[in-house]
Design an enzyme around this catalytic site. Structure first.
Site, PDB file in Angstrom:
ATOM      1  N   SER A  84       0.843  -1.187   0.000  1.00 52.61           N
ATOM      2  CA  SER A  84       0.000   0.000   0.000  1.00 52.61           C
ATOM      3  C   SER A  84       0.878   1.236   0.000  1.00 52.61           C
ATOM      4  CB  SER A  84      -0.897  -0.006   1.222  1.00 52.61           C
ATOM      5  OG  SER A  84      -0.096   0.205   2.362  1.00 52.61           O
ATOM      6  N   LYS A  85       0.212   2.370   0.023  1.00 51.54           N
ATOM      7  CA  LYS A  85       0.903   3.657  -0.048  1.00 51.54           C
ATOM      8  C   LYS A  85       1.991   3.815   0.993  1.00 51.54           C
ATOM      9  CE  LYS A  85      -2.656   6.621  -1.749  1.00 51.54           C
ATOM     10  NZ  LYS A  85      -3.766   7.356  -1.199  1.00 51.54           N
TER      11      LYS A  85
END
Ligand code: GLU
Length: 658
Positions: free
Chosen positions: A319-320
């Site tokens: 994820s980010k």
């Protein structure tokens, strides 16, 4: 500012146990021929049968991976609810490769039906990032094409038409339940432990009532009448997939008039003649919905390949918050897009064994197949620096050079760092210079830049590319390149040359043609040998001189001269008196040209520096050696003048480098 211009049982040897289990497999084998096995005297029919089975399985697997012979139309269908990231780039890349490898088309479609989650600059950034990555599309919102528009918000009437068709055919129905009703049902079902799926409240509303309520402006969604048994779908990786539960009557058109992702996606894939859909495994559970819709329309679904999700070492979805997910991280770290694509393509796809990991985009196209791995893909960034370096190497040595890329990823970032160092060198007060270091280069170790780097011009870029080509390897760390090649970029202060002379005692234990020789005698010999290399020069600074310098001062011409010259010189270990292996002349050249720095081959360095700068350094080294040998009370100038007067060295050189 002073001179500133400006990166792990052999085949045929089964165990007795496995052989006994093979009797039923004899059918595979008709010949009585046996093969000698060095481990078990003879190979039985069963064993050969097993081999045939293995080969057959391998072939089946290879057939499964084989790309179709006909052109594939693929698409990348991002939602502008976020920016391109490693996972979506990989999806785009696989689809791009399939299209390019089969001579088909790669389509970019913007799936912007969820208007509540749009990110204002996401679409623009998607275009920019895909272009930066080098994944060009044949049809898309900005290039158009025969099946446009390619932005779903501009295709609403098409979805309406198709939703209405399903309503008319009794395959879908209007659902007038309000979001509050639906939420209330969900809560109650949840509390009583029942299925929270839509109970089908509006399934039984008659067509007349439905039409009437709709015409009176009552708000409705459109739901698809799903089959009451789970359907089986086909997938290139998963072969056949079926969910445990049937689908609920899912929404295909929302109350706001927009289609749902599932509906718009299949209508568009059909309308745009998409033959293959490669996408993340998270979409596998949605695919039965899609296939039910295709079936309802009587359309053949495209072929699906659901590739593994990218996860970290703790098996958490990437994820980010993970470094190396955003495209901006790659840009910031000066990673050429092809290196990123090379890294991404290896995440869940493998080529034939034995092929190198390094691949250009064309190599990826040439080698692409459906050899995807199932299940989560654990991303390790360990391979990235290796690929980064390999792509640097490719950029540096590519012929003809891809100048925009070489400049963007190598030349200009190095020049920027050069400018940092040079500014500091020029601006740091004398007293502070001793301790100052910029990009790991002690400023006191530098004199002015070489003339080629003195101007902020194309020639500095050209010179830097030449320097890069001269270098044996260029690591992703461009500061390292700068410091390891400092004397290709700056000249050497006499003090550094002198100090390196003192630190290299073997220079004082040399022989020339078998006779003991002082360092200055050796240097004088070197200067004289090389000074003859360029014959006609014309006027200083003239075009004629410049032409002679570039045409005659080439590695090819310098090498034989240097080879014979360095062999004439040998140096010995000052303590043992043993000759040091290798031609001794190189010690002198490395000292004179690079102040003893390790690095590229000396002939390449000489070619890079050019005749003038090379000769200047050799003469300076001669002067330093001579100074060391003379009575220190006499200044350097005096000593050299004395030697020159004695006719020991080509006078013209001293005119050039007084
Ligand atoms: N719009 C979907 C996404 O954002 C596309 C999924 C698909 O490829 O069907 O990923």
């Amino acid at each position: 500012m002073r001179g500133i211009g400006v990166l792990l049982r052999r085949p045929g040897c089964p165990s007795p146990a496995s052989a006994s289990t093979l009797s039923s497999r004899r059918l595979w084998f008709s010949s009585t021929r046996s093969t000698h096995c060095p481990h078990q005297t003879q190979v039985t029919q069963q064993q050969q049968g097993e081999d045939v089975l293995k080969v057959s399985k391998k072939r089946q697997a290879e057939d499964k991976w084989k790309l179709p012979d006909s052109p594939c139309r693929t698409r990348f269908a991002p939602s502008p609810t976020g920016y391109l990231h490693l996972g979506s780039l990989r999806t785009a890349l696989f689809n791009y490769l399939l299209a390019r490898a089969t001579g088909g088309q790669f389509i970019l479609r913007i799936e912007d039906t969820d208007q509540t989650r749009l990110v204002h600059d996401a679409e623009k950034r998607l275009f920019e990032d895909l272009r930066w990555a080098g994944l060009s599309w044949d049809e898309g919102p900005d290039v158009e094409g025969p099946y446009g528009p390619y932005r779903q918000s501009e295709r609403l009437s098409l979805y309406d038409e198709h939703a209405n068709q399903l309503i008319r055919e009794g395959k879908a129905y209007r659902c007038f339940c309000s979001p509050e009703d639906l939420e209330r049902h969900k809560q109650a079902a949840h509390e009583s432990g029942e299925s929270t799926a839509y109970p089908g409240t509006c399934r039984n509303v008659s067509q007349e009532e439905s039409d009437d309520r709709a015409s009176r402006g009552e708000k409705y969604a459109v739901r698809f009448k799903s089959s009451d048994k789970p359907i089986i779908i086909e997938d290139i990786l998963y072969t056949r997939y079926r969910k445990r539960e049937p689908e609920e009557d899912f929404i295909i058109r929302k109350r706001d008039g927009f289609p749902t992702y599932h509906f718009a996606n299949i209508v568009d894939d059909r309308a745009m003649k998409i033959t293959h859909v490669i996408r993340g495994a998270e979409w596998l559970i949605s695919t039965p919905k899609h296939v039910e819709l295709y079936n309802a329309f009587g359309w053949e679904p495209p072929k699906f390949a659901h590739v593994g999700l990218l996860v970290d070492k703790e098996r958490q979805k990437l994820s980010k918050r993970h470094q190396g997910v955003d495209m901006s991280w790659y840009k910031y770290n000066n990673i050429p897009p092809e290196a990123l694509l090379n890294f991404a393509v290896l995440l869940g796809w493998s080529q034939k064994s034995g092929e190198p990991d390094f691949m250009t985009l064309q190599d990826m196209i040439d080698r692409f197949s459906f050899k995807f791995s199932k299940g989560d893909i654990v991303v390790s960034f360990d391979k990235l620096p290796y690929l980064h370096e390999k792509h640097f190497e490719h950029l540096i040595h590519q012929e003809p050079p891809n100048l925009p890329r070489v400049h963007r990823y190598l030349v200009n970032p190095i020049i920027d760092r050069f400018v940092d160092v040079e500014m500091a060198r020029v601006e740091t007060p004398e007293a502070a210079l001793e301790e100052a270091t910029v990009h790991n280069i002690p400023l006191k170790s530098l004199a002015s830049p070489v003339p080629q780097m003195a101007e902020p011009s194309a020639s500095a870029q050209e010179y830097m590319l030449h320097a890069l080509r001269t270098s044996k390897s260029v690591k992703p760390d461009l500061e390292l390149f700068l410091s390891q090649n400092r004397y290709a970029i700056w000249t050497i202060p006499d003090s550094v040359l002198s100090q390196n002379f003192d630190e290299t005692p073997s220079l004082k234990h040399a022989t020339l043609d078998g006779e003991a020789a002082t360092p200055s005698v050796v240097m004088r010999f070197i200067v004289e040998q090389l000074s003859d290399l360029v014959s006609s020069k014309g006027e200083e600074g003239s075009a004629e001189e410049k032409q002679a310098e570039t045409e005659e001062w080439t590695a090819e011409k310098i090498k034989p001269m240097v080879d014979s010259m360095v062999k004439a010189v040998s140096v010995s270990d000052p303590e043992t008196g043993e000759p040091i292996k290798g031609a001794g002349g190189y010690k002198f050249l490395r000292w004179a040209l690079l102040a003893g720095d390790h690095g590229p081959g000396l002939v390449s360095v000489m070619e890079l520096l050019g005749r003038k700068e090379t000769m200047k350094r050799l003469v300076t080294a001669y002067k330093v050696a001579l100074d060391k040998e003379k009575d220190k009370k006499h200044g350097r100038i005096g000593s050299v003048a004395e030697e020159v007067a004695a006719g020991g060295i080509t006078l013209a050189l001293f005119d050039l480098f007084p």
